[in-house]
Design a protein around this motif. Sequence first.
Motif, PDB file in Angstrom:
ATOM      1  N   PHE A  15      45.217 -50.343 -46.331  1.00 34.06           N
ATOM      2  CA  PHE A  15      44.947 -49.035 -45.729  1.00 34.06           C
ATOM      3  C   PHE A  15      44.027 -48.208 -46.627  1.00 34.06           C
ATOM      4  O   PHE A  15      43.155 -47.474 -46.132  1.00 34.06           O
ATOM      5  CB  PHE A  15      46.251 -48.270 -45.496  1.00 34.06           C
ATOM      6  CG  PHE A  15      46.806 -48.412 -44.109  1.00 34.06           C
ATOM      7  CD1 PHE A  15      45.990 -48.352 -42.997  1.00 34.06           C
ATOM      8  CD2 PHE A  15      48.166 -48.597 -43.892  1.00 34.06           C
ATOM      9  CE1 PHE A  15      46.501 -48.481 -41.711  1.00 34.06           C
ATOM     10  CE2 PHE A  15      48.689 -48.735 -42.614  1.00 34.06           C
ATOM     11  CZ  PHE A  15      47.856 -48.666 -41.523  1.00 34.06           C
ATOM     12  N   ALA A  16      44.212 -48.328 -47.951  1.00 31.69           N
ATOM     13  CA  ALA A  16      43.370 -47.553 -48.870  1.00 31.69           C
ATOM     14  C   ALA A  16      41.914 -47.964 -48.731  1.00 31.69           C
ATOM     15  O   ALA A  16      41.015 -47.110 -48.743  1.00 31.69           O
ATOM     16  CB  ALA A  16      43.845 -47.738 -50.311  1.00 31.69           C
ATOM     17  N   LEU A  17      41.665 -49.267 -48.586  1.00 31.14           N
ATOM     18  CA  LEU A  17      40.282 -49.707 -48.382  1.00 31.14           C
ATOM     19  C   LEU A  17      39.702 -49.070 -47.123  1.00 31.14           C
ATOM     20  O   LEU A  17      38.551 -48.610 -47.103  1.00 31.14           O
ATOM     21  CB  LEU A  17      40.233 -51.240 -48.282  1.00 31.14           C
ATOM     22  CG  LEU A  17      40.614 -52.019 -49.554  1.00 31.14           C
ATOM     23  CD1 LEU A  17      40.789 -53.502 -49.246  1.00 31.14           C
ATOM     24  CD2 LEU A  17      39.576 -51.821 -50.655  1.00 31.14           C
ATOM     25  N   SER A  18      40.510 -49.011 -46.058  1.00 24.76           N
ATOM     26  CA  SER A  18      40.001 -48.410 -44.812  1.00 24.76           C
ATOM     27  C   SER A  18      39.767 -46.912 -44.993  1.00 24.76           C
ATOM     28  O   SER A  18      38.788 -46.361 -44.476  1.00 24.76           O
ATOM     29  CB  SER A  18      40.970 -48.677 -43.650  1.00 24.76           C
ATOM     30  OG  SER A  18      42.046 -47.765 -43.653  1.00 24.76           O
ATOM     31  N   GLY A  19      40.655 -46.245 -45.725  1.00 22.42           N
ATOM     32  CA  GLY A  19      40.477 -44.812 -45.969  1.00 22.42           C
ATOM     33  C   GLY A  19      39.230 -44.537 -46.803  1.00 22.42           C
ATOM     34  O   GLY A  19      38.494 -43.576 -46.552  1.00 22.42           O
ATOM     35  N   ALA A  20      38.982 -45.395 -47.783  1.00 19.98           N
ATOM     36  CA  ALA A  20      37.789 -45.217 -48.612  1.00 19.98           C
ATOM     37  C   ALA A  20      36.525 -45.438 -47.784  1.00 19.98           C
ATOM     38  O   ALA A  20      35.519 -44.755 -47.994  1.00 19.98           O
ATOM     39  CB  ALA A  20      37.835 -46.169 -49.806  1.00 19.98           C
ATOM     40  N   LEU A  21      36.596 -46.369 -46.840  1.00 17.14           N
ATOM     41  CA  LEU A  21      35.426 -46.558 -45.967  1.00 17.14           C
ATOM     42  C   LEU A  21      35.193 -45.327 -45.097  1.00 17.14           C
ATOM     43  O   LEU A  21      34.041 -44.945 -44.848  1.00 17.14           O
ATOM     44  CB  LEU A  21      35.611 -47.797 -45.097  1.00 17.14           C
ATOM     45  CG  LEU A  21      35.254 -49.113 -45.784  1.00 17.14           C
ATOM     46  CD1 LEU A  21      35.590 -50.282 -44.883  1.00 17.14           C
ATOM     47  CD2 LEU A  21      33.765 -49.137 -46.137  1.00 17.14           C
ATOM     48  N   ALA A  22      36.282 -44.708 -44.626  1.00 13.22           N
ATOM     49  CA  ALA A  22      36.127 -43.460 -43.871  1.00 13.22           C
ATOM     50  C   ALA A  22      35.464 -42.407 -44.754  1.00 13.22           C
ATOM     51  O   ALA A  22      34.618 -41.639 -44.297  1.00 13.22           O
ATOM     52  CB  ALA A  22      37.485 -42.978 -43.357  1.00 13.22           C
ATOM     53  N   ALA A  23      35.843 -42.363 -46.029  1.00 13.12           N
ATOM     54  CA  ALA A  23      35.228 -41.410 -46.960  1.00 13.12           C
ATOM     55  C   ALA A  23      33.747 -41.721 -47.154  1.00 13.12           C
ATOM     56  O   ALA A  23      32.931 -40.813 -47.299  1.00 13.12           O
ATOM     57  CB  ALA A  23      35.953 -41.452 -48.307  1.00 13.12           C
ATOM     58  N   SER A  24      33.396 -43.004 -47.135  1.00 13.38           N
ATOM     59  CA  SER A  24      31.984 -43.342 -47.311  1.00 13.38           C
ATOM     60  C   SER A  24      31.182 -42.903 -46.091  1.00 13.38           C
ATOM     61  O   SER A  24      30.053 -42.456 -46.211  1.00 13.38           O
ATOM     62  CB  SER A  24      31.815 -44.838 -47.579  1.00 13.38           C
ATOM     63  OG  SER A  24      31.645 -45.557 -46.378  1.00 13.38           O
ATOM     64  N   GLN A  87      31.999 -49.270 -39.985  1.00 14.70           N
ATOM     65  CA  GLN A  87      32.975 -48.960 -38.951  1.00 14.70           C
ATOM     66  C   GLN A  87      33.725 -50.215 -38.524  1.00 14.70           C
ATOM     67  O   GLN A  87      34.935 -50.193 -38.302  1.00 14.70           O
ATOM     68  CB  GLN A  87      32.291 -48.308 -37.740  1.00 14.70           C
ATOM     69  CG  GLN A  87      33.222 -47.914 -36.615  1.00 14.70           C
ATOM     70  CD  GLN A  87      34.277 -46.923 -37.065  1.00 14.70           C
ATOM     71  OE1 GLN A  87      33.996 -45.988 -37.805  1.00 14.70           O
ATOM     72  NE2 GLN A  87      35.520 -47.120 -36.650  1.00 14.70           N
ATOM     73  N   MET A  88      33.006 -51.337 -38.432  1.00 19.85           N
ATOM     74  CA  MET A  88      33.679 -52.567 -38.026  1.00 19.85           C
ATOM     75  C   MET A  88      34.651 -53.051 -39.108  1.00 19.85           C
ATOM     76  O   MET A  88      35.782 -53.446 -38.821  1.00 19.85           O
ATOM     77  CB  MET A  88      32.650 -53.658 -37.716  1.00 19.85           C
ATOM     78  CG  MET A  88      33.314 -54.965 -37.345  1.00 19.85           C
ATOM     79  SD  MET A  88      32.133 -56.203 -36.789  1.00 19.85           S
ATOM     80  CE  MET A  88      31.624 -55.507 -35.213  1.00 19.85           C
ATOM     81  N   VAL A  89      34.214 -52.996 -40.364  1.00 22.90           N
ATOM     82  CA  VAL A  89      35.112 -53.412 -41.453  1.00 22.90           C
ATOM     83  C   VAL A  89      36.325 -52.499 -41.506  1.00 22.90           C
ATOM     84  O   VAL A  89      37.466 -52.955 -41.673  1.00 22.90           O
ATOM     85  CB  VAL A  89      34.349 -53.416 -42.793  1.00 22.90           C
ATOM     86  CG1 VAL A  89      35.291 -53.768 -43.937  1.00 22.90           C
ATOM     87  CG2 VAL A  89      33.192 -54.403 -42.737  1.00 22.90           C
ATOM     88  N   LEU A  90      36.096 -51.195 -41.361  1.00 18.02           N
ATOM     89  CA  LEU A  90      37.208 -50.236 -41.345  1.00 18.02           C
ATOM     90  C   LEU A  90      38.212 -50.614 -40.261  1.00 18.02           C
ATOM     91  O   LEU A  90      39.426 -50.653 -40.506  1.00 18.02           O
ATOM     92  CB  LEU A  90      36.641 -48.830 -41.092  1.00 18.02           C
ATOM     93  CG  LEU A  90      37.549 -47.609 -41.260  1.00 18.02           C
ATOM     94  CD1 LEU A  90      36.685 -46.351 -41.362  1.00 18.02           C
ATOM     95  CD2 LEU A  90      38.561 -47.435 -40.157  1.00 18.02           C
ATOM     96  N   THR A  91      37.713 -50.897 -39.069  1.00 10.63           N
ATOM     97  CA  THR A  91      38.601 -51.210 -37.953  1.00 10.63           C
ATOM     98  C   THR A  91      39.418 -52.471 -38.231  1.00 10.63           C
ATOM     99  O   THR A  91      40.615 -52.527 -37.927  1.00 10.63           O
ATOM    100  CB  THR A  91      37.769 -51.389 -36.667  1.00 10.63           C
ATOM    101  OG1 THR A  91      37.008 -50.200 -36.444  1.00 10.63           O
ATOM    102  CG2 THR A  91      38.668 -51.649 -35.468  1.00 10.63           C
ATOM    103  N   TRP A  92      38.777 -53.470 -38.841  1.00 11.04           N
ATOM    104  CA  TRP A  92      39.502 -54.718 -39.110  1.00 11.04           C
ATOM    105  C   TRP A  92      40.464 -54.582 -40.283  1.00 11.04           C
ATOM    106  O   TRP A  92      41.548 -55.185 -40.276  1.00 11.04           O
ATOM    107  CB  TRP A  92      38.513 -55.877 -39.309  1.00 11.04           C
ATOM    108  CG  TRP A  92      38.066 -56.408 -37.983  1.00 11.04           C
ATOM    109  CD1 TRP A  92      36.926 -56.083 -37.314  1.00 11.04           C
ATOM    110  CD2 TRP A  92      38.781 -57.318 -37.133  1.00 11.04           C
ATOM    111  NE1 TRP A  92      36.884 -56.733 -36.103  1.00 11.04           N
ATOM    112  CE2 TRP A  92      38.008 -57.500 -35.974  1.00 11.04           C
ATOM    113  CE3 TRP A  92      39.993 -57.988 -37.244  1.00 11.04           C
ATOM    114  CZ2 TRP A  92      38.406 -58.332 -34.921  1.00 11.04           C
ATOM    115  CZ3 TRP A  92      40.392 -58.816 -36.203  1.00 11.04           C
ATOM    116  CH2 TRP A  92      39.605 -58.981 -35.056  1.00 11.04           C
TER     117      TRP A  92
END
Lengths: 207, 207, 207
Positions: A15-24, A87-92
Amino acid sequence: MTTVLALDYAAALIFALSGALAASRAQLDLVGFAFLASLTALGGGTIRDVLLDRNQVFWMADPTPLAIACGAAVVVFFTAHLLESRQMVLTWLDALALPIAVAAGVRAATELDQSVPIVLLMGVATGCFGGLLRDIVSNEVPLLIRPGKLYVTAALAGAGTALLSASLTSNPLVPVLACIAVTFVLRAGSLAYGWRLPAYKPRPPRS
Amino acid sequence: MTTVLALDYAAALIFALSGALAASRAQLDLVGFAFLASLTALGGGTIRDVLLDRNQVFWMADPTPLAIACGAAVVVFFTAHLLESRQMVLTWLDALALPIAVAAGVRAATELDQSVPIVLLMGVATGCFGGLLRDIVSNEVPLLIRPGKLYVTAALAGAGTALLSASLTSNPLVPVLACIAVTFVLRAGSLAYGWRLPAYKPRPPRS
Amino acid sequence: MTTVLALDYAAALIFALSGALAASRAQLDLVGFAFLASLTALGGGTIRDVLLDRNQVFWMADPTPLAIACGAAVVVFFTAHLLESRQMVLTWLDALALPIAVAAGVRAATELDQSVPIVLLMGVATGCFGGLLRDIVSNEVPLLIRPGKLYVTAALAGAGTALLSASLTSNPLVPVLACIAVTFVLRAGSLAYGWRLPAYKPRPPRS
């Protein structure tokens, strides 16, 4: 290490990886990455622990998940530019973290001898609220309410599978693995192949 | 009066003014002003107290901050039309309340003998969540995620300064003042002069 | 059954219908309906119970409201297409649930011998936060901040009426009914006839 803790660690990392991608995507700085990564990583489990009134919120008893989240934020900060589609990486990543967090929620509620509906709900809440907070704070339409995708449905099916398989075997790892498998397969199938339940479709009133 | 309480009062007052200004931008009535002012004023400290499992949420043990927030709402209701730019005043009030709330969070967690990462996080959470709730409820892009500005970073630096200076002096006011000064200078410098950390910048993938 | 519980049940039912209608507007599937219905139905009371540190959140001690919310979601899933205007029905269901939830919040806080400001706030919070969560998660402008309508104002007036009438009579049902009546009449009058308090109106600065 307890099973709940191991699952909380793993869910926190992804989840942290996805949150960091949202921050990016929001072009924040490194501390902004760490904030959004931590919020996503710890949000679901925190709401679960407050609702269950557990002795302490899991990352306050042991701040390792917080460290994991910050580490993930640093990694993403320096590597996100290598990705074709954030966005795709975040979703996965979200699709991978959801099943693990659902299993953690089911397990935590089961250990406190909660009733069946509460166990199901704790699974769903632990799985869904981290990503929901990430999307609300970063001002995006929540993944959870995107039409035509299984999200809460996948979480609920996984939580139900955990309960069912717990009644069929005494091996405590079986429900965990079954929950993760079912939730992930449903969510991934929904993303990749468009699997879905019938959605509400407005029809003209009967005449 | 304890230091935490005094800081909570001061942060409540200033955050309440910013919440009331958000209500004026949304053209609410007086009670709507009081609601948004209270949410902003009490939100961060409430989340802190629930997470720390303190005996009682601070404004339930003593409703003075609630009264302060409502008083601030009344003042803003009758004076906001005198302002040239409500958004700018809102942003600067937020920049003034943030440091005080960070100091309150650090102090409250320190008094409960929490570990270093938890103290830092409680400082950041107490500082950031009031304004975040204000922005989400009033349907604005959160100040916290505006790119190119120090926000969480300023809060974290202030919380770190508080911890560092606490280890250097026994005077309990020094960490409080150092925290407020560092947080405010960073946030204000960011708003006025564009100070910032390097933000994530998308670059083409390596070929 | 206690009065608080009966009120929580009734508010859960009607809020759940409104949450399920929000899910139909977002074109979710049946589980998405149940999720948004439950969030709306249980959100306000959950925040109240966490703040009041009641022994257990109301729907964990007794999951009936959860079952009510899921039942309401099923009903709406199969009937929402019959409605002319889902947004209007949603708004009116919300207007009906709000008064009942305010009464539940006032009553729960009174039973714990809270002070007057806390009782008022618990009434407002129990009434308002369920619908607020529904609107934020489903990515709509919250009903609560729509300009020119009584919302928090109606809730506060109802909570105040409950306290006032409790001091005038020993019949415990009178405050409940008075609270519901006042809140509903104000909210409904605001929706139907445009009743409102003076809102903040920007005027040119004094020269």
